[in-house]
Design an enzyme around this catalytic site. Structure first.
Site, PDB file in Angstrom:
ATOM      1  N   HIS A  53       4.358  22.561   9.854  1.00  0.00           N
ATOM      2  CA  HIS A  53       4.974  22.868  11.150  1.00  0.00           C
ATOM      3  C   HIS A  53       5.100  21.539  11.888  1.00  0.00           C
ATOM      4  O   HIS A  53       4.221  20.683  11.743  1.00  0.00           O
ATOM      5  CB  HIS A  53       4.067  23.741  12.013  1.00  0.00           C
ATOM      6  CG  HIS A  53       3.760  25.089  11.453  1.00  0.00           C
ATOM      7  ND1 HIS A  53       2.736  25.325  10.585  1.00  0.00           N
ATOM      8  CD2 HIS A  53       4.335  26.292  11.689  1.00  0.00           C
ATOM      9  CE1 HIS A  53       2.691  26.605  10.288  1.00  0.00           C
ATOM     10  NE2 HIS A  53       3.651  27.226  10.935  1.00  0.00           N
ATOM     11  N   ASP A  56       1.812  20.506  13.165  1.00  0.00           N
ATOM     12  CA  ASP A  56       0.730  20.185  12.219  1.00  0.00           C
ATOM     13  C   ASP A  56       0.742  18.675  12.003  1.00  0.00           C
ATOM     14  O   ASP A  56      -0.292  18.054  11.812  1.00  0.00           O
ATOM     15  CB  ASP A  56       0.948  20.802  10.829  1.00  0.00           C
ATOM     16  CG  ASP A  56       1.004  22.304  10.843  1.00  0.00           C
ATOM     17  OD1 ASP A  56       0.461  22.912  11.765  1.00  0.00           O
ATOM     18  OD2 ASP A  56       1.616  22.868   9.900  1.00  0.00           O
ATOM     19  N   MET A  87       9.460  22.175   2.248  1.00  0.00           N
ATOM     20  CA  MET A  87       9.713  23.130   3.346  1.00  0.00           C
ATOM     21  C   MET A  87       9.131  22.611   4.661  1.00  0.00           C
ATOM     22  O   MET A  87       8.110  21.937   4.666  1.00  0.00           O
ATOM     23  CB  MET A  87       9.069  24.475   2.969  1.00  0.00           C
ATOM     24  CG  MET A  87       9.164  25.575   3.991  1.00  0.00           C
ATOM     25  SD  MET A  87       7.820  25.607   5.221  1.00  0.00           S
ATOM     26  CE  MET A  87       6.745  26.860   4.524  1.00  0.00           C
ATOM     27  N   GLU A 180      10.351  35.030   7.529  1.00  0.00           N
ATOM     28  CA  GLU A 180       9.065  35.580   7.087  1.00  0.00           C
ATOM     29  C   GLU A 180       8.624  36.714   8.004  1.00  0.00           C
ATOM     30  O   GLU A 180       8.373  36.508   9.193  1.00  0.00           O
ATOM     31  CB  GLU A 180       8.021  34.460   7.075  1.00  0.00           C
ATOM     32  CG  GLU A 180       6.639  34.937   6.664  1.00  0.00           C
ATOM     33  CD  GLU A 180       5.636  33.792   6.578  1.00  0.00           C
ATOM     34  OE1 GLU A 180       6.042  32.612   6.620  1.00  0.00           O
ATOM     35  OE2 GLU A 180       4.429  34.090   6.481  1.00  0.00           O
ATOM     36  N   LYS A 182       6.132  39.928   9.296  1.00  0.00           N
ATOM     37  CA  LYS A 182       4.723  40.318   9.378  1.00  0.00           C
ATOM     38  C   LYS A 182       4.648  41.527  10.300  1.00  0.00           C
ATOM     39  O   LYS A 182       5.332  41.554  11.316  1.00  0.00           O
ATOM     40  CB  LYS A 182       3.894  39.147   9.936  1.00  0.00           C
ATOM     41  CG  LYS A 182       2.389  39.350   9.843  1.00  0.00           C
ATOM     42  CD  LYS A 182       1.632  38.108  10.305  1.00  0.00           C
ATOM     43  CE  LYS A 182       0.146  38.341  10.148  1.00  0.00           C
ATOM     44  NZ  LYS A 182      -0.642  37.178  10.632  1.00  0.00           N
ATOM     45  N   GLU A 216       5.400  37.119   2.389  1.00  0.00           N
ATOM     46  CA  GLU A 216       3.991  36.702   2.198  1.00  0.00           C
ATOM     47  C   GLU A 216       3.158  37.879   1.720  1.00  0.00           C
ATOM     48  O   GLU A 216       3.181  38.954   2.332  1.00  0.00           O
ATOM     49  CB  GLU A 216       3.411  36.144   3.503  1.00  0.00           C
ATOM     50  CG  GLU A 216       1.911  35.862   3.345  1.00  0.00           C
ATOM     51  CD  GLU A 216       1.279  35.128   4.511  1.00  0.00           C
ATOM     52  OE1 GLU A 216       1.904  34.176   5.018  1.00  0.00           O
ATOM     53  OE2 GLU A 216       0.162  35.519   4.909  1.00  0.00           O
ATOM     54  N   HIS A 219       1.203  39.982   4.179  1.00  0.00           N
ATOM     55  CA  HIS A 219       1.854  40.648   5.305  1.00  0.00           C
ATOM     56  C   HIS A 219       2.238  42.092   5.015  1.00  0.00           C
ATOM     57  O   HIS A 219       1.851  42.986   5.773  1.00  0.00           O
ATOM     58  CB  HIS A 219       3.043  39.808   5.779  1.00  0.00           C
ATOM     59  CG  HIS A 219       2.597  38.494   6.370  1.00  0.00           C
ATOM     60  ND1 HIS A 219       3.479  37.545   6.835  1.00  0.00           N
ATOM     61  CD2 HIS A 219       1.363  37.969   6.576  1.00  0.00           C
ATOM     62  CE1 HIS A 219       2.788  36.505   7.288  1.00  0.00           C
ATOM     63  NE2 HIS A 219       1.509  36.739   7.138  1.00  0.00           N
ATOM     64  N   ASP A 244       5.191  33.010   0.018  1.00  0.00           N
ATOM     65  CA  ASP A 244       3.844  32.661   0.471  1.00  0.00           C
ATOM     66  C   ASP A 244       2.829  33.490  -0.310  1.00  0.00           C
ATOM     67  O   ASP A 244       2.772  34.718  -0.171  1.00  0.00           O
ATOM     68  CB  ASP A 244       3.686  32.945   1.974  1.00  0.00           C
ATOM     69  CG  ASP A 244       4.283  31.840   2.839  1.00  0.00           C
ATOM     70  OD1 ASP A 244       4.853  30.880   2.274  1.00  0.00           O
ATOM     71  OD2 ASP A 244       4.175  31.939   4.075  1.00  0.00           O
ATOM     72  N   ASP A 254      -6.283  39.778   9.510  1.00  0.00           N
ATOM     73  CA  ASP A 254      -5.437  38.846   8.753  1.00  0.00           C
ATOM     74  C   ASP A 254      -6.336  37.879   7.966  1.00  0.00           C
ATOM     75  O   ASP A 254      -6.803  36.877   8.495  1.00  0.00           O
ATOM     76  CB  ASP A 254      -4.580  38.081   9.774  1.00  0.00           C
ATOM     77  CG  ASP A 254      -3.611  37.122   9.139  1.00  0.00           C
ATOM     78  OD1 ASP A 254      -3.530  37.071   7.904  1.00  0.00           O
ATOM     79  OD2 ASP A 254      -2.925  36.424   9.896  1.00  0.00           O
ATOM     80  N   ASP A 256      -5.943  36.079   4.936  1.00  0.00           N
ATOM     81  CA  ASP A 256      -5.440  34.832   4.336  1.00  0.00           C
ATOM     82  C   ASP A 256      -6.325  34.325   3.203  1.00  0.00           C
ATOM     83  O   ASP A 256      -6.602  33.122   3.098  1.00  0.00           O
ATOM     84  CB  ASP A 256      -5.292  33.724   5.399  1.00  0.00           C
ATOM     85  CG  ASP A 256      -4.025  33.887   6.212  1.00  0.00           C
ATOM     86  OD1 ASP A 256      -3.018  34.362   5.653  1.00  0.00           O
ATOM     87  OD2 ASP A 256      -4.035  33.550   7.410  1.00  0.00           O
ATOM     88  N   ASP A 286      -0.190  30.134   1.175  1.00  0.00           N
ATOM     89  CA  ASP A 286      -0.421  30.213   2.624  1.00  0.00           C
ATOM     90  C   ASP A 286      -1.749  30.921   2.855  1.00  0.00           C
ATOM     91  O   ASP A 286      -1.790  32.102   3.199  1.00  0.00           O
ATOM     92  CB  ASP A 286       0.729  30.957   3.298  1.00  0.00           C
ATOM     93  CG  ASP A 286       0.690  30.779   4.803  1.00  0.00           C
ATOM     94  OD1 ASP A 286      -0.168  30.008   5.278  1.00  0.00           O
ATOM     95  OD2 ASP A 286       1.500  31.402   5.497  1.00  0.00           O
TER      96      ASP A 286
HETATM   97  C1  GLT Z   1       0.799  30.927  10.038  1.00  0.00           C
HETATM   98  C2  GLT Z   1       1.192  32.272   9.525  1.00  0.00           C
HETATM   99  C3  GLT Z   1       1.938  32.182   8.256  1.00  0.00           C
HETATM  100  C4  GLT Z   1       3.253  31.481   8.370  1.00  0.00           C
HETATM  101  C5  GLT Z   1       3.154  30.078   8.795  1.00  0.00           C
HETATM  102  C6  GLT Z   1       4.535  29.531   9.006  1.00  0.00           C
HETATM  103  S1  GLT Z   1       2.118  29.845  10.125  1.00  0.00           S
HETATM  104  O1  GLT Z   1      -0.171  30.372   9.211  1.00  0.00           O
HETATM  105  O2  GLT Z   1       0.019  33.072   9.352  1.00  0.00           O
HETATM  106  O3  GLT Z   1       2.094  33.408   7.647  1.00  0.00           O
HETATM  107  O4  GLT Z   1       3.827  31.431   7.089  1.00  0.00           O
HETATM  108  O5  GLT Z   1       4.923  29.543  10.330  1.00  0.00           O
HETATM  109 MN    MN Z   2       3.011  32.763   5.679  1.00  0.00          MN
HETATM  110 MN    MN Z   3      -0.014  35.162   6.987  1.00  0.00          MN
HETATM  111 MN    MN Z   4      -2.408  34.322   8.611  1.00  0.00          MN
END
Ligand code: GLT
Ligand code: MN
Ligand code: MN
Ligand code: MN
Length: 385
Positions: A53, A56, A87, A180, A182, A216, A219, A244, A254, A256, A286
């Site tokens: 980003h 970042d 990206m 993307e 979510k 992702e 998500h 992702d 969430d 991750d 991700d």
């Molecule tokens: C953040 C989010 C991700 C996105 C990123 C891109 S930022 O970490 O949870 O799912 O892909 O903006």
């Molecule tokens: Mn993501």
């Molecule tokens: Mn995410």
């Molecule tokens: Mn996340």
């Protein structure tokens, strides 16, 4: 044997390996690595690239001198580790200005600021050679529908993207945009909740050919949906521009998690599909290391993510080559020349189909040995086949 293959384009975000172990209830548990350290961790693990980003890389309030300094450190870190930047994306969610959305904010000046910030971030991404531009609408949503008109939200989002597509063309960046979805977190309800929402939006944009998706794993899974099916639809439409990879348990926060850390079977079918259909874009992880991890363990997290993919890729090849599985697939996918009739409509074919002797009682007797097939799949995953 399972060393990361550069051709598979394994990437991580500055924000993923750089995550200091903060969560909504607790402060960071490790020192945030700088861009140089992140490049070194990824280089050692054997990654192909690193994404970012805007903020970042360059803090939102950095001076031009500071920005130049960080950029040159990053450039050196990339070069020394043989990493590329496929990206880039915009942080449209951390700063308080975006507390009620960016492109969909009710405030016209904030919407303009979000577009301006994205233009500048596109410039930055292009400086490092990025060709895919991700849009994750982290704050595009609401807690109460009293607060925003969800129809306006769609219109505002489209306006922003149409504008940015023109900017992409005029500046000759050559970006492909990847949206993307979510369903929730950090907003109570996020607009464009699933990948399919974006697949439906894309044909209504001014430049649909420039736009695709970045699904992702976590998500759709958060919402209790089958992620593989969402990716399948994007793939079939030629819209899977980026992906992702991570992991997530259903009905939780969430998480991750590291790719393949909890949902072995879904991860397997995802890898199998990406490989079977020769997905050629970046495979981006991700995810974050556990909050308990130190930096050495973060290295293990990065290496493990890629290794798991490589192992699942081998399992998928084994599945495809298994004679018993192939035999079962033949039985299941019963062939009949009559299916030629429905390939293309003609009144002749319609007449023939209407007259065809299709006996439903007989048809219902066809065998579907799915228990057998699923057990064989499980045994491949368990490593005993
Ligand atoms: C953040 C989010 C991700 C996105 C990123 C891109 S930022 O970490 O949870 O799912 O892909 O903006
Ligand atoms: Mn993501
Ligand atoms: Mn995410
Ligand atoms: Mn996340």
């Amino acid at each position: 044997k399972y060393a990361p293959d550069k051709k598979l384009k394994f990437t991580f975000g500055l924000w993923t390996v750089g995550n200091p172990g903060r969560d909504p209830f607790g402060e960071p548990t490790r020192q945030k690595p700088d861009v140089r350290q992140i490049c070194d961790i990824l280089g050692t693990a054997g990654a192909y690239g690193v994404n970012f980003h805007d903020n970042d890389l360059i803090p939102i309030d950095a001076t031009p001198e500071q920005a130049a300094q960080i950029k040159s450190e990053f450039r050196k870190g990339l070069k020394d580790n043989g990493l590329v930047v496929p990206m880039a994306t915009t942080n449209l969610f951390s700063d308080p200005v975006f507390k009620d959305g960016a492109f969909t904010s009710n405030n016209a000046s904030i919407r303009a600021y979000a577009i301006q910030k994205t233009m500048r971030a596109m410039d930055l991404g292009a400086e490092f050679g990025a060709k895919i531009y991700v849009f994750w609408g982290g704050r595009e949503g609401a807690e109460s529908d009293a607060t925003k008109n969800p129809v306006d939200a769609v219109k505002r989002f489209r306006e922003a993207i149409d504008f940015l597509c023109e900017y992409n063309i005029e500046q000759k960046f050559g970006y492909k945009f990847a949206f993307e979805a979510k369903p929730n977190e950090p907003r109570g309800h996020m607009y464009f909740a699933v990948t399919g929402s974006y697949l439906a939006l894309i044909p209504t944009l001014a430049h649909p050919e420039m736009c695709g998706v970045n699904p992702e794993f976590a998500h759709e899974t958060m919402a209790g949906l089958n992620f593989v099916h969402h990716v399948a639809q994007a793939l079939e439409m030629g819209k899977l521009f980026h992906i992702d990879l991570n992991d997530q348990e259903m009905g939780r926060f969430d998480e991750d998690f590291r790719f393949g850390s909890t949902s072995y079977k879904s991860a397997f079918f995802l890898v199998k599909m990406l490989e079977d259909y020769k997905y050629n874009g970046p495979r981006h992880f991700d995810s974050h290391a556990y909050r308990q991890s130190d930096m050495q363990d973060v290295g293990a997290f990065a290496a493990g993510s890629m290794r798991t993919y490589m192992i699942l890729k081998e399992k998928a090849a084994r599945w495809n080559a298994d004679p018993e599985i192939q035999g079962l697939l033949k039985v299941i996918n019963a062939q009949d020349p009559i299916s030629k009739l429905t390939k293309n409509y003609s009144s002749g074919n319609a007449k023939k189909l209407l007259a065809a002797p299709l006996d439903r009682v007989e048809l219902a007797k066809a065998r579907l040995p799915y228990e057998q097939l699923d057990q064989l799949t499980a045994e491949i995953l368990f490593g005993v086949r």
